[in-house]
Design an enzyme around this catalytic site. Structure first.
Site, PDB file in Angstrom:
ATOM      1  CD  GLU A 182      -2.942  -0.876  -0.119  1.00  0.00           C
ATOM      2  OE1 GLU A 182      -3.117   0.266  -0.558  1.00  0.00           O
ATOM      3  OE2 GLU A 182      -3.463  -1.880  -0.643  1.00  0.00           O
ATOM      4  CG  ASP A 208      -7.829   5.309  -4.023  1.00  0.00           C
ATOM      5  OD1 ASP A 208      -9.066   5.241  -4.235  1.00  0.00           O
ATOM      6  OD2 ASP A 208      -7.022   4.559  -4.593  1.00  0.00           O
ATOM      7  CE1 TYR A 241      -6.960   3.516  -0.567  1.00  0.00           C
ATOM      8  CE2 TYR A 241      -4.563   3.389  -0.417  1.00  0.00           C
ATOM      9  CZ  TYR A 241      -5.751   2.910  -0.907  1.00  0.00           C
ATOM     10  OH  TYR A 241      -5.746   1.809  -1.725  1.00  0.00           O
TER      11      TYR A 241
END
Ligand code: SF4
Length: 312
Positions: free
Chosen positions: A44, A145, A127
């Site tokens: 991520e 996002d 996020y």
């Protein structure tokens, strides 16, 4: 702001529809094969500002070299920067290393579970914290996002409806809607599926509503049809973008080339970066080197020699 009652009542069917679509249509991404909190966190962070194909290419090698937060925390910064080659936005590599050090110091070497604890780590925003919490820990939270925001906003009819002044929903209601829509039985699947739907179907400029599994749940197709009938705009107005600066003329390109030069050197070796570099003159190169040094991405001597940073 809650999601509309009509949509809330249909959540189980919505979850089933998106889950069935994803079972048949998931993007085959290798980094999704590792649901460990560390593997998810690395993926991520990489995906924050890097194209997914580049993440695919780099993630496995990075995990092989740094299979745990402890391994990354113990590494020389130069080695971490080398391993980040091709990803761009190199500050993330050092922030990830700082996050790894905090995970070791405060969380027993395993990324924490809660969104608040994850978000307290260096370089981890709302996020990424929610993505790790949902995908790795199965918490019913919705990472937002720009792509997920588009799908959620259209679903909830707050983005792109006819007559809409064109303003995107603010982050707080978008986050509340995303959290309210999550499938609590399968947060990881829901998160992956929503991201894939945004990438392949609910695209920014030309959503493929006809083939969308959420079509019967979504206000946008009806809005689009009504817009076509009335002549109103079917989507939020697109703000014209200023002409793009060619990438080689950007400071980002220059910083990347300087670091690439240093990555090519043996460990600990000093060098000088001769100007011009591309279209960048000596002043620009000097400013870029000073900026990289301030951020800890290189070491600079008074005589102008530079190298990747080390702790010793
Ligand atoms: Fe997006 Fe269209 Fe699907 Fe709605 S129906 S989620 S606007 S692709």
């Amino acid at each position: 702001m809650p999601i509309p009652d009509a949509l809330a009542a249909r959540r189980p069917a919505l979850h089933a529809a998106l889950g069935a679509w994803w079972a048949a249509s998931a993007r085959p991404l290798r980094f999704r094969t590792d649901p460990s909190p560390w593997g998810v966190l690395v993926a991520e962070v990489m995906a924050q500002q890097t194209r997914i194909d580049r993440v695919e290419a780099a993630w496995g090698a990075f995990l092989a070299r740094f299979p745990s937060p402890a391994a990354l925390a113990d590494a020389q910064p130069a080695e971490v920067i080398r391993a980040w080659a091709g990803m761009g936005y190199n500050r993330r590599a050092l922030q990830l290393q700082r996050a790894a050090a905090e995970i070791v110091a405060r969380h027993g070497g395993v990324p924490p579970r809660s969104v608040a604890e994850l978000q307290a780590l260096p370089g981890i925003g709302p996020y990424t914290a929610r993505a790790v919490a949902a995908i790795a820990w199965g918490l019913p939270v919705g990472p937002v996002d720009v792509n997920v925001a588009r799908v959620v906003g259209r679903l909830v009819a707050a983005w792109g409806a006819p007559g809409d002044p064109g303003e995107r929903p603010r982050p707080a209601p978008l986050q509340a809607w995303a959290d309210a829509l999550v499938d609590p039985a399968a947060p990881a699947t829901w998160t992956h599926a929503l991201m894939d739907l945004a990438a392949t179907t609910c695209r920014a400029r030309a959503p493929r509503c006809t083939g969308c599994p959420l079509r019967t749940f979504c206000a946008f197709p009806a809005a689009a049809a009504e817009a076509a009938a009335t002549g109103a705009p079917a989507a939020a107005p697109v703000t014209p973008r200023p002409p793009a600066v060619p990438f080689p003329a950007t400071n980002r390109w220059l910083r990347g080339r300087i670091l690439d030069r240093l990555r090519a050197l043996p460990d600990g070796e000093w060098t000088t970066i001769a100007a011009p570099l591309g279209v960048h003159d000596a002043d620009a190169v000097g400013r870029a080197i000073a900026g990289l040094a301030r951020e800890g991405l290189l070491e600079a001597r008074p005589d102008g020699a530079v190298r990747l940073p080390s702790r010793t």
